[in-house]
Design an enzyme around this catalytic site. Sequence first.
Site, PDB file in Angstrom:
ATOM      1  CG  HIS A  79      -1.567  27.333  -1.064  1.00 29.70           C
ATOM      2  ND1 HIS A  79      -1.968  28.622  -0.756  1.00 29.70           N
ATOM      3  CD2 HIS A  79      -0.877  27.422  -2.223  1.00 29.70           C
ATOM      4  CE1 HIS A  79      -1.554  29.443  -1.696  1.00 29.70           C
ATOM      5  NE2 HIS A  79      -0.890  28.755  -2.595  1.00 29.70           N
ATOM      6  CG  ASN A 121       2.522  32.081  -3.724  1.00 29.49           C
ATOM      7  OD1 ASN A 121       2.255  33.279  -3.696  1.00 29.49           O
ATOM      8  ND2 ASN A 121       3.202  31.519  -4.701  1.00 29.49           N
TER       9      ASN A 121
END
Length: 305
Positions: free
Chosen positions: A111, A113
């Site tokens: 992940h 971001n």
Amino acid sequence: MDIDNTDLVREYLTDLQDRITSAVSQVDGGQFVVDQWTKPAGERLQGSGTTQILEGGAIFERAGCGFSHVKGPQLPPSATQHRPELAGAPFEAMGVSLVFHPRNPYVPTVHMNVRMIAAGHEGQPKTCWFGGGMDLTPYYGFEEDAVHFHRTCQQALQPFGEQWYPEFKQWCDRYFFLKHRNEARGVGGIFFDDFNSLPFEQCFALTRSVGDHFLLAYQPIVARRRELPYGETQRDWQAFRRGRYVEFNLVWDRGTLFGLQSGGRTESILMSMPPVVKWRYDWQPEPNTPEADLLHAFLPERQWV
């Protein structure tokens, strides 16, 4: 924050999304479907974005990478926990978020971001802050993978001060933790939020460095593990552990809650969900197995570099 800064951040984020999806397409052989969307008039949030998603690839069972740039009349509660003075203020948010779910259980889920939010009550200067990070969620533990990932995170932050990697690493360990399971989601990485401790230019440069180091952190791990043979036992364990990923995202993740509470685009927000998941009642792997090793040797908080 003035319009020039907004444009700078948006330009960087859209380019980052294209660079990452192009690199992943080259490795996987599959193509990302590009879904450009605009929020309909009359909805709470106004804005647009691009969701790029690859499903059923040779390496990635599901890989989603989204860009969004939205404006809203008031910050949702999840965004004002640390800034109560901005409760109810109009806001602008933009970011790139990705989750890649590999097919081979020996390749970890990842992940990443990077985002920026600007908010302020009418007639007052806008407050701008950045957030982001990257974290690794393996199904089978390999020490060299965890060390490489953390070392790359450390290198991303090094130019901005020695203090940020230990601080953001600890923040990541605390954040990506399933309190109801008393268990970490993975081996961590770095995480930061509500970040404006430095001047705007340096905050933005630090955030760019995190985004730019993502492929350096993840691609070598994929290359090392993608050809390892696996069977039903490994796929079954992967599906079981993916259940923890779903639990975290729906119960604890502030980004997911921010999006859903503020009227964000549901399909884009939930693109992080894995395609195949299993739950079992009170199940534990057999002792002295690679599956048990993940739980006992890799998930507890460690200093990797």
